[in-house]
Design an enzyme around this catalytic site. Structure first.
Site, PDB file in Angstrom:
ATOM      1  N   GLU A   1      -2.259  -7.369   9.040  1.00  0.00           N
ATOM      2  CA  GLU A   1      -2.504  -8.691   8.433  1.00  0.00           C
ATOM      3  C   GLU A   1      -1.260  -9.575   8.536  1.00  0.00           C
ATOM      4  O   GLU A   1      -1.364 -10.782   8.786  1.00  0.00           O
ATOM      5  CB  GLU A   1      -2.922  -8.536   6.967  1.00  0.00           C
ATOM      6  CG  GLU A   1      -4.328  -7.961   6.819  1.00  0.00           C
ATOM      7  CD  GLU A   1      -4.949  -8.219   5.460  1.00  0.00           C
ATOM      8  OE1 GLU A   1      -4.235  -8.120   4.453  1.00  0.00           O
ATOM      9  OE2 GLU A   1      -6.156  -8.518   5.409  1.00  0.00           O
TER      10      GLU A   1
ATOM     11  N   GLN B   1      -9.570  -3.560  -4.647  1.00  0.00           N
ATOM     12  CA  GLN B   1     -10.984  -3.332  -4.933  1.00  0.00           C
ATOM     13  C   GLN B   1     -11.144  -2.228  -5.985  1.00  0.00           C
ATOM     14  O   GLN B   1     -11.846  -2.386  -6.989  1.00  0.00           O
ATOM     15  CB  GLN B   1     -11.659  -2.920  -3.613  1.00  0.00           C
ATOM     16  CG  GLN B   1     -13.133  -2.790  -3.675  1.00  0.00           C
ATOM     17  CD  GLN B   1     -13.755  -2.506  -2.286  1.00  0.00           C
ATOM     18  OE1 GLN B   1     -14.957  -2.456  -2.197  1.00  0.00           O
ATOM     19  NE2 GLN B   1     -12.984  -2.327  -1.258  1.00  0.00           N
TER      20      GLN B   1
HETATM   21  P1  FAD Z   1      -0.580  -5.013  -8.549  1.00  0.00           P
HETATM   22  O1  FAD Z   1      -1.743  -5.927  -8.358  1.00  0.00           O
HETATM   23  O2  FAD Z   1       0.424  -4.956  -7.459  1.00  0.00           O
HETATM   24  O3  FAD Z   1       0.124  -5.444  -9.915  1.00  0.00           O
HETATM   25  C1  FAD Z   1       1.216  -4.776 -10.479  1.00  0.00           C
HETATM   26  C2  FAD Z   1       1.825  -5.686 -11.545  1.00  0.00           C
HETATM   27  O4  FAD Z   1       2.810  -4.964 -12.265  1.00  0.00           O
HETATM   28  C3  FAD Z   1       2.526  -6.916 -10.961  1.00  0.00           C
HETATM   29  O5  FAD Z   1       2.176  -8.063 -11.693  1.00  0.00           O
HETATM   30  C4  FAD Z   1       4.013  -6.606 -11.134  1.00  0.00           C
HETATM   31  O6  FAD Z   1       4.816  -7.748 -11.299  1.00  0.00           O
HETATM   32  C5  FAD Z   1       3.980  -5.748 -12.389  1.00  0.00           C
HETATM   33  N1  FAD Z   1       5.125  -4.842 -12.502  1.00  0.00           N
HETATM   34  C6  FAD Z   1       5.581  -3.979 -11.571  1.00  0.00           C
HETATM   35  N2  FAD Z   1       6.628  -3.265 -12.045  1.00  0.00           N
HETATM   36  C7  FAD Z   1       6.837  -3.702 -13.302  1.00  0.00           C
HETATM   37  C8  FAD Z   1       7.759  -3.344 -14.321  1.00  0.00           C
HETATM   38  N3  FAD Z   1       8.689  -2.388 -14.129  1.00  0.00           N
HETATM   39  N4  FAD Z   1       7.693  -3.996 -15.497  1.00  0.00           N
HETATM   40  C9  FAD Z   1       6.745  -4.965 -15.731  1.00  0.00           C
HETATM   41  N5  FAD Z   1       5.849  -5.328 -14.808  1.00  0.00           N
HETATM   42  C10 FAD Z   1       5.880  -4.710 -13.612  1.00  0.00           C
HETATM   43  N6  FAD Z   1      -6.402  -4.284  -1.303  1.00  0.00           N
HETATM   44  C11 FAD Z   1      -7.696  -4.652  -1.145  1.00  0.00           C
HETATM   45  O7  FAD Z   1      -8.583  -4.085  -1.809  1.00  0.00           O
HETATM   46  N7  FAD Z   1      -8.050  -5.655  -0.289  1.00  0.00           N
HETATM   47  C12 FAD Z   1      -7.138  -6.348   0.431  1.00  0.00           C
HETATM   48  O8  FAD Z   1      -7.491  -7.247   1.202  1.00  0.00           O
HETATM   49  C13 FAD Z   1      -5.765  -5.993   0.294  1.00  0.00           C
HETATM   50  N8  FAD Z   1      -4.823  -6.675   0.962  1.00  0.00           N
HETATM   51  C14 FAD Z   1      -3.492  -6.372   0.766  1.00  0.00           C
HETATM   52  C15 FAD Z   1      -2.540  -7.145   1.442  1.00  0.00           C
HETATM   53  C16 FAD Z   1      -1.194  -6.868   1.264  1.00  0.00           C
HETATM   54  C17 FAD Z   1      -0.180  -7.689   2.001  1.00  0.00           C
HETATM   55  C18 FAD Z   1      -0.800  -5.791   0.404  1.00  0.00           C
HETATM   56  C19 FAD Z   1       0.662  -5.511   0.212  1.00  0.00           C
HETATM   57  C20 FAD Z   1      -1.737  -5.038  -0.255  1.00  0.00           C
HETATM   58  C21 FAD Z   1      -3.102  -5.319  -0.092  1.00  0.00           C
HETATM   59  N9  FAD Z   1      -4.103  -4.582  -0.759  1.00  0.00           N
HETATM   60  C22 FAD Z   1      -5.429  -4.932  -0.608  1.00  0.00           C
HETATM   61  C23 FAD Z   1      -3.742  -3.524  -1.718  1.00  0.00           C
HETATM   62  C24 FAD Z   1      -3.734  -4.118  -3.136  1.00  0.00           C
HETATM   63  O9  FAD Z   1      -2.939  -5.276  -3.172  1.00  0.00           O
HETATM   64  C25 FAD Z   1      -3.234  -3.129  -4.181  1.00  0.00           C
HETATM   65  O10 FAD Z   1      -3.956  -1.931  -4.073  1.00  0.00           O
HETATM   66  C26 FAD Z   1      -3.429  -3.750  -5.590  1.00  0.00           C
HETATM   67  O11 FAD Z   1      -2.580  -4.855  -5.737  1.00  0.00           O
HETATM   68  C27 FAD Z   1      -3.148  -2.719  -6.681  1.00  0.00           C
HETATM   69  O12 FAD Z   1      -3.373  -3.312  -7.931  1.00  0.00           O
HETATM   70  P2  FAD Z   1      -2.466  -2.907  -9.184  1.00  0.00           P
HETATM   71  O13 FAD Z   1      -3.060  -3.583 -10.354  1.00  0.00           O
HETATM   72  O14 FAD Z   1      -2.292  -1.439  -9.205  1.00  0.00           O
HETATM   73  O15 FAD Z   1      -1.034  -3.521  -8.836  1.00  0.00           O
HETATM   74  P1  NAD Z   2      -0.863   2.394   5.027  1.00  0.00           P
HETATM   75  O1  NAD Z   2      -0.368   3.676   4.493  1.00  0.00           O
HETATM   76  O2  NAD Z   2      -2.309   2.112   5.006  1.00  0.00           O
HETATM   77  O3  NAD Z   2      -0.351   2.204   6.530  1.00  0.00           O
HETATM   78  C1  NAD Z   2       0.982   2.467   6.886  1.00  0.00           C
HETATM   79  C2  NAD Z   2       1.084   2.686   8.379  1.00  0.00           C
HETATM   80  O4  NAD Z   2       2.458   2.921   8.697  1.00  0.00           O
HETATM   81  C3  NAD Z   2       0.306   3.911   8.858  1.00  0.00           C
HETATM   82  O5  NAD Z   2      -0.503   3.521   9.946  1.00  0.00           O
HETATM   83  C4  NAD Z   2       1.393   4.911   9.245  1.00  0.00           C
HETATM   84  O6  NAD Z   2       1.032   5.733  10.320  1.00  0.00           O
HETATM   85  C5  NAD Z   2       2.553   3.989   9.620  1.00  0.00           C
HETATM   86  N1  NAD Z   2       3.876   4.626   9.509  1.00  0.00           N
HETATM   87  C6  NAD Z   2       4.310   5.462   8.536  1.00  0.00           C
HETATM   88  N2  NAD Z   2       5.575   5.847   8.786  1.00  0.00           N
HETATM   89  C7  NAD Z   2       5.963   5.225   9.917  1.00  0.00           C
HETATM   90  C8  NAD Z   2       7.174   5.225  10.685  1.00  0.00           C
HETATM   91  N3  NAD Z   2       8.243   5.938  10.325  1.00  0.00           N
HETATM   92  N4  NAD Z   2       7.231   4.461  11.802  1.00  0.00           N
HETATM   93  C9  NAD Z   2       6.152   3.735  12.182  1.00  0.00           C
HETATM   94  N5  NAD Z   2       4.978   3.706  11.504  1.00  0.00           N
HETATM   95  C10 NAD Z   2       4.886   4.438  10.384  1.00  0.00           C
HETATM   96  O7  NAD Z   2      -0.056   1.263   4.198  1.00  0.00           O
HETATM   97  P2  NAD Z   2      -0.312  -0.286   4.047  1.00  0.00           P
HETATM   98  O8  NAD Z   2      -0.802  -0.884   5.304  1.00  0.00           O
HETATM   99  O9  NAD Z   2       0.920  -0.829   3.414  1.00  0.00           O
HETATM  100  O10 NAD Z   2      -1.486  -0.342   2.972  1.00  0.00           O
HETATM  101  C11 NAD Z   2      -1.253   0.119   1.632  1.00  0.00           C
HETATM  102  C12 NAD Z   2      -2.579   0.166   0.904  1.00  0.00           C
HETATM  103  O11 NAD Z   2      -3.080  -1.168   0.723  1.00  0.00           O
HETATM  104  C13 NAD Z   2      -3.651   0.917   1.668  1.00  0.00           C
HETATM  105  O12 NAD Z   2      -4.441   1.618   0.772  1.00  0.00           O
HETATM  106  C14 NAD Z   2      -4.466  -0.173   2.327  1.00  0.00           C
HETATM  107  O13 NAD Z   2      -5.823   0.198   2.519  1.00  0.00           O
HETATM  108  C15 NAD Z   2      -4.354  -1.301   1.329  1.00  0.00           C
HETATM  109  N6  NAD Z   2      -4.452  -2.597   2.027  1.00  0.00           N
HETATM  110  C16 NAD Z   2      -5.704  -3.084   2.256  1.00  0.00           C
HETATM  111  C17 NAD Z   2      -5.838  -4.264   2.956  1.00  0.00           C
HETATM  112  C18 NAD Z   2      -7.222  -4.799   3.214  1.00  0.00           C
HETATM  113  O14 NAD Z   2      -8.187  -4.227   2.712  1.00  0.00           O
HETATM  114  N7  NAD Z   2      -7.367  -5.896   3.942  1.00  0.00           N
HETATM  115  C19 NAD Z   2      -4.699  -4.961   3.406  1.00  0.00           C
HETATM  116  C20 NAD Z   2      -3.435  -4.414   3.158  1.00  0.00           C
HETATM  117  C21 NAD Z   2      -3.325  -3.221   2.471  1.00  0.00           C
END
Ligand code: FAD
Ligand code: NAD
Length: 409
Positions: free
Chosen positions: A175, A323
């Protein structure tokens, strides 16, 4: 006559991300003022959409688009909001330590999200950027822009300035690459740079990008990104990160790639606070009971990226996603409300996975939704609907109107 004072139970929720906000916004409806004292703690006074951070990090959206004030979605007459950094949990004393105070609880919800998983790889913590929160996104966006702005000011042009390495071709890596593929041509125009001098390199250790995803959709995503200038090094692992770039290995062969920007997007583990509190965990994630409770601590609920639940069909953990975190938040709220009110059985959590859609920039995406393969504008439309739904679930229609994504084609 003796007066018996019954203290209201204290419910403490840590983290205002997807899991935390879903729990709080449901609890504030399910519990009356006299039922419980609800407190939400979050590092910042704002919530950010973690799932939009790849856009803020590349600079394709402003970071303010990806965040809103926590107080906009909580009922402050029902919920106390504390802006604070959680540093420790004492599960025996039922206390949570913040930097400046201590809070006690009868019921605790841990929804603190994740930390990057660096697998102990040398130099990553020092030299690589992460896509982890608003501060990190802002810093990465500014760093990339600075490299482009500086390039033409130097007598000897260093193309390493314009080289961006993305470690990991999981969903986050792919992404982010989609956003970079859109942002880099804009930066080239803005700073009078020939795009031939720019390199975007994705290094993935597994034998394929997006391991485990549909092969046809992987091919579509990789072709799309390659056509926009992304170089993939598949089956290649990052071994070290240095001030000058990275060292990778493909089999026995080692290579140094010079790049002034290295982004680590190769996986996450649960928040370190969980490990330090001494809960049984796997990479910072607590294997929770069906009611979402920590083993041996019925008063502690763990949800989102700090929790681990097993997909019985394949006997492997579900990947941590927003999700699942949001669905867990709903169950967690129901269960805490039931405990507070002393009502019968608790709900057992069953994830309802509707699909996975990954964006490839503003108007393309790939995904599986409701059992159907999607790509192109249809997938991109679906992705924006998913993003808008998450806003709706927490903040209602007002939040969708304020922060939603409406540029569909
Ligand atoms: P988060 O939503 O990350 O929230 C954690 C909260 O805790 C934050 O507000 C943070 O500030 C707070 N916090 C952290 N540490 C502390 C502390 N020590 N003290 C006080 N507050 C603290 N998942 C999907 O299902 N669909 C997607 O399209 C998708 N896209 C993603 C794209 C990216 C770039 C990334 C990085 C992840 C994506 N994910 C996606 C994964 C998803 O974002 C996470 O699984 C989700 O955010 C987890 O929710 P959470 O409530 O556990 O944590
Ligand atoms: P991930 O664990 O899904 O992917 C990490 C990737 O890095 C893997 O393909 C792994 O083989 C690779 N990797 C690990 N060590 C490496 C190394 N030393 N050198 C090169 N490559 C290496 O992690 P993510 O992409 O950060 O996603 C984290 C979570 O958030 C996952 O559960 C994912 O499904 C979710 N997520 C979902 C979406 C979405 O639904 N659109 C978007 C972003 C993240």
């Amino acid at each position: 006559m003796d007066v018996i004072l019954v203290r209201k139970p204290k419910v403490l929720i840590l983290g205002a991300g997807y899991g935390g906000l879903m729990t709080v916004t449901r609890l504030q409806k399910q519990l009356g003022v006299n039922d419980a004292e609800i407190t939400l703690v979050n590092k910042n006074d704002y919530h950010y959409e973690t799932t939009w951070l790849h856009e803020a990090s590349a600079g394709t959206i402003h970071h303010d688009k990806a965040r809103y004030q926590v107080k906009e979605v909580i009922n402050t007459s029902r919920v106390n909001f504390v802006k604070g950094n959680v540093v420790a949990i004492d599960k025996e004393a039922k206390k949570v330590k913040l930097e400046d105070r201590e809070l006690d609880y009868d019921y605790l919800v841990i929804s603190l999200g994740s930390n990057p998983e660096t697998f102990g790889i040398k130099g990553l913590k020092e030299y690589a950027f992460g896509i982890t929160n608003i501060n990190a996104a802002r810093q990465l966006r500014e760093h990339i822009e600075y490299q482009f702005a500086t390039y033409n000011t130097e007598a000897v042009k260093r193309n390493e300035r314009l080289a961006i390495v993305v470690g990991g071709a999981g969903f986050t890596g792919i992404e982010f690459l989609g956003e970079l593929a859109e942002r880099v041509p804009e930066l080239c125009r803005e700073y009078d740079i020939d795009q031939k001098n720019v390199r975007i390199i994705c290094v993935e250790a597994a034998p394929t990008a997006l391991p485990g995803f549909d092969p046809e959709l992987i091919e579509y995503a990789v072709n799309f990104l390659e056509q926009r200038g992304v170089e993939f090094k598949i089956g290649t692992a990052i071994k070290e990160c240095t001030e000058e770039g990275i060292i990778v290995a493909k089999g026995e062969e080692m290579e140094e790639i010079k790049a002034d920007t290295v982004v680590w997007a190769a996986g996450v583990r649960g928040n370190s606070v969980v490990e330090e509190a001494g809960f049984e965990n796997m990479r910072g994630r607590v294997k929770v009971s069906p009611e979402l409770r920590a083993p041996g601590h019925d008063e502690v609920f763990v949800i989102g990226d700090c929790s681990l639940i097993i997909n019985e069909e394949i006997n492997r953990p579900f990947p941590p996603t927003a999700q699942i975190a949001m669905q867990q938040g709903e169950t967690c709220a129901k269960n805490i409300a039931a405990l507070v009110k002393g009502q019968g059985q608790l709900e057992q959590f069953k994830p309802d996975i509707k699909g996975t859609v990954a964006s490839l920039g503003e108007s393309n995406a790939v995904g599986m939704a409701f059992g159907k393969k999607l790509y192109g504008t249809k997938a991109s439309f679906m992705k924006k609907m998913i993003d808008n739904r998450a806003l709706f679930m927490v903040g209602g229609p007002g939040m969708v109107l304020k922060k939603g994504k409406f540029k569909f084609f």
